[in-house]
Write an enzyme that holds these catalytic residues in place. Structure first.
Site, mmCIF file in Angstrom:
data_model
loop_
_atom_site.group_PDB
_atom_site.id
_atom_site.type_symbol
_atom_site.label_atom_id
_atom_site.label_comp_id
_atom_site.label_asym_id
_atom_site.label_seq_id
_atom_site.Cartn_x
_atom_site.Cartn_y
_atom_site.Cartn_z
ATOM 1 N N SER A 228 -12.354 8.226 31.594
ATOM 2 C CA SER A 228 -12.868 8.922 30.659
ATOM 3 C C SER A 228 -13.387 8.301 29.507
ATOM 4 C CB SER A 228 -12.143 10.379 30.429
ATOM 5 O OG SER A 228 -12.235 11.083 31.253
ATOM 6 N N SER B 122 -15.083 11.967 30.288
ATOM 7 C CA SER B 122 -15.231 13.190 29.467
ATOM 8 C C SER B 122 -15.254 12.889 28.081
ATOM 9 C CB SER B 122 -13.984 13.924 29.588
ATOM 10 O OG SER B 122 -12.782 13.276 29.180
ATOM 11 N N LYS C 193 -11.670 12.143 19.362
ATOM 12 C CA LYS C 193 -12.200 12.998 20.513
ATOM 13 C C LYS C 193 -11.319 14.419 20.122
ATOM 14 C CE LYS C 193 -11.861 13.465 25.738
ATOM 15 N NZ LYS C 193 -11.675 12.534 26.816
#
Length: 472
Positions: free
Chosen positions: A173, A149, A74
């Site tokens: 997330s 996210s 990420k």
């Protein structure tokens, strides 16, 4: 091949790390234009790292338990010399001078980083539509969101671009996009995995965890990235036993509670049906299942959306045009600060900064932030009571299957409701994971959330392995 199988093949010399990496880089090149899971693909570095691993194997040395396994990161995990943007314009051009602890641990275990994945800006969102670089699409249906996210990481695993990805989980997330994309996603106990090198959103809530296609792969990755770290003051000081060793222990005799506050109103009937099927599978495997109640959990979303913006308001104050990334010149320093932040931050980040600053301001602190922290304590206490009766809790991970791109962007409250099942565990710091368990009426994946008390990962993974094995 699973990540565990890839590592075994590379360590034994049956496959070269270079061939594995080339295979996945080829899949990214062929398919990511349609999905946009990645902000950056580090192909040259990945191939060079794979060659190092192959040289280690050729020399008769063991490169590690994740030898040759491609991993997507990420884009809020610091990588030395590689741009880390948090999918925000305000970090444009910034390359960290150091690696996050989890990046070091993966490298030491023989894994190969293949790129940085798209995300909601500064991890603020539930659909990966808030990225400055455009949305990510769900590989199961490109007209739908992948969740957020960490949507890029979930999509990368679901699309076959990487067998492993790392994400961060502040209010769901990791688990929510895992559910929407049909992969396994793990939020470890707060402090089990070092946050050093994770760009902060809400420091008392953030935690790093893996996405994989199988439960065993997630266990293998968690065993690599967990452990004490002196550079993270919130890190748990004692090393924990490997969770991979307990995967086959089953659930016979375990007390499992179906959390009523997260499994009733607002849950789509098809999602509720998959949860009941999962509960039946646990009962068949020998678990003792009953209804469980955490009354204060109904206030979790309200408390979260005061606490997390307040912490974000503080953490994001450092992006001022002086120290990092973007700088928009102006006549004075205050004007430069304002111009930089106005240009660099997207609408959702600005919204949360304003909410958080208001909640912390003089005259409102006690009424908003202080009260939210008291509610957080109530939730912690209620969970403590329920853990006296149950070993594990289950609920849906997301109230619905993946929704359409653009469907909720104009309605922040509807978007925030996507996190209603996942937020309470972040407030308490407990362990939780999402396991794919079939599909809804629209043919899209449904995830079941398994929750465990702090440091209860071993028992949690036992239940996850049973659910995985019970599916056709």
């Amino acid at each position: 091949m699973t990540a565990v199988e890839i590592a075994a093949a590379v360590r034994s010399g049956q496959r070269s790390a270079r061939s594995v990496v080339d295979e996945y880089l080829g899949a990214i090149a062929d398919g990511d234009d349609d999905i946009h899971a990645f902000n950056l693909v580090t192909a040259a570095q990945a191939r060079a790292r794979a060659d190092e691993i192959d040289a280690t194997v050729a020399a008769g040395r063991d490169p590690g338990p994740l030898a040759g396994v491609p991993v997507a990161l990420k884009d809020n995990l610091c990588t030395r010399g590689v741009p880390t943007t948090c999918s925000s314009r305000i970090l444009e051009g910034w390359a960290p001078p150091y690696d996050a602890t989890v990046v070091e641990q993966l490298r030491n275990a023989g894994a190969v980083t293949v790129g940085k994945t798209n995300m909601d800006e500064f991890a603020m969102g539930s659909s990966t539509e808030n990225s400055a670089f455009g949305p990510t699409r769900n590989p199961c249906d490109p007209s739908r969101v992948p969740g957020g996210s960490s949507g890029g990481s979930a999509a990368a695993v679901a699309a076959g671009f990487a067998p492993v990805a790392l994400g961060s989980d502040t209010g769901g997330s990791i688990r929510q996009p895992a559910a929407l994309c049909g992969v396994v996603g793990v939020k470890p106990t707060y402090g089990l995995v070092s946050r050093y090198g994770l760009v902060a959103f809400a420091s008392s809530l953030d935690q790093i965890g893996p996405f994989t296609a199988t439960v065993a792969d997630s266990a293998a990755v968690l065993d690599v990235i967990s452990g004490p770290d002196s550079r993270d003051s919130t890190s748990i000081g004692d090393a924990q036993p490997p969770v991979a060793d307990t995967l086959g222990d089953g659930v016979d005799g375990l007390r499992v509670g179906v959390l009523s506050e997260l499994s009733g109103d607002g849950i789509s009937p098809d999602v509720a049906a998959r949860l009941q099927a999962a509960v039946g599978a646990l009962e068949t495997a020998g678990a003792r299942v009953a209804q469980a109640s955490v009354p204060a959990a109904v206030y979790g979303l309200s408390a979260y959306y005061l606490i997390s913006p307040a912490e974000a308001s503080s953490n994001l104050a450092r992006y001022d045009g002086v120290r990092y990334g973007l700088r928009v010149d102006a006549a004075s320093t205050p004007d430069m600060n304002t111009a930089t932040r106005s240009t660099g931050f997207g609408d959702e980040v600005k919204r949360r900064i304003m909410i958080g600053t208001y909640a912390l301001s003089a005259g409102y602190y006690d009424a908003y932030y202080g009260k939210a922290q008291k509610v957080r304590t109530l939730i912690i206490n209620d969970f403590a009571s329920v853990w006296e009766q149950f070993d594990l809790l289950v609920s849906p991970t997301s109230p619905t299957t993946a929704f359409s791109l653009g469907e909720r962007t104009a309605d922040p409250m509807a978007m925030y409701m996507s996190d209603v099942c996942t937020v309470p565990v972040n407030l308490t710091g407990q362990a939780a994971m999402s396991v794919p368990y079939g599909v809804g009426d629209d043919g899209l994946p449904v995830g079941v959330q398994i929750m465990a008390p702090a440091l209860g990962e071993a028992v949690m993974f036992r239940a996850a392995a049973v659910l995985e094995a019970s599916l056709p």
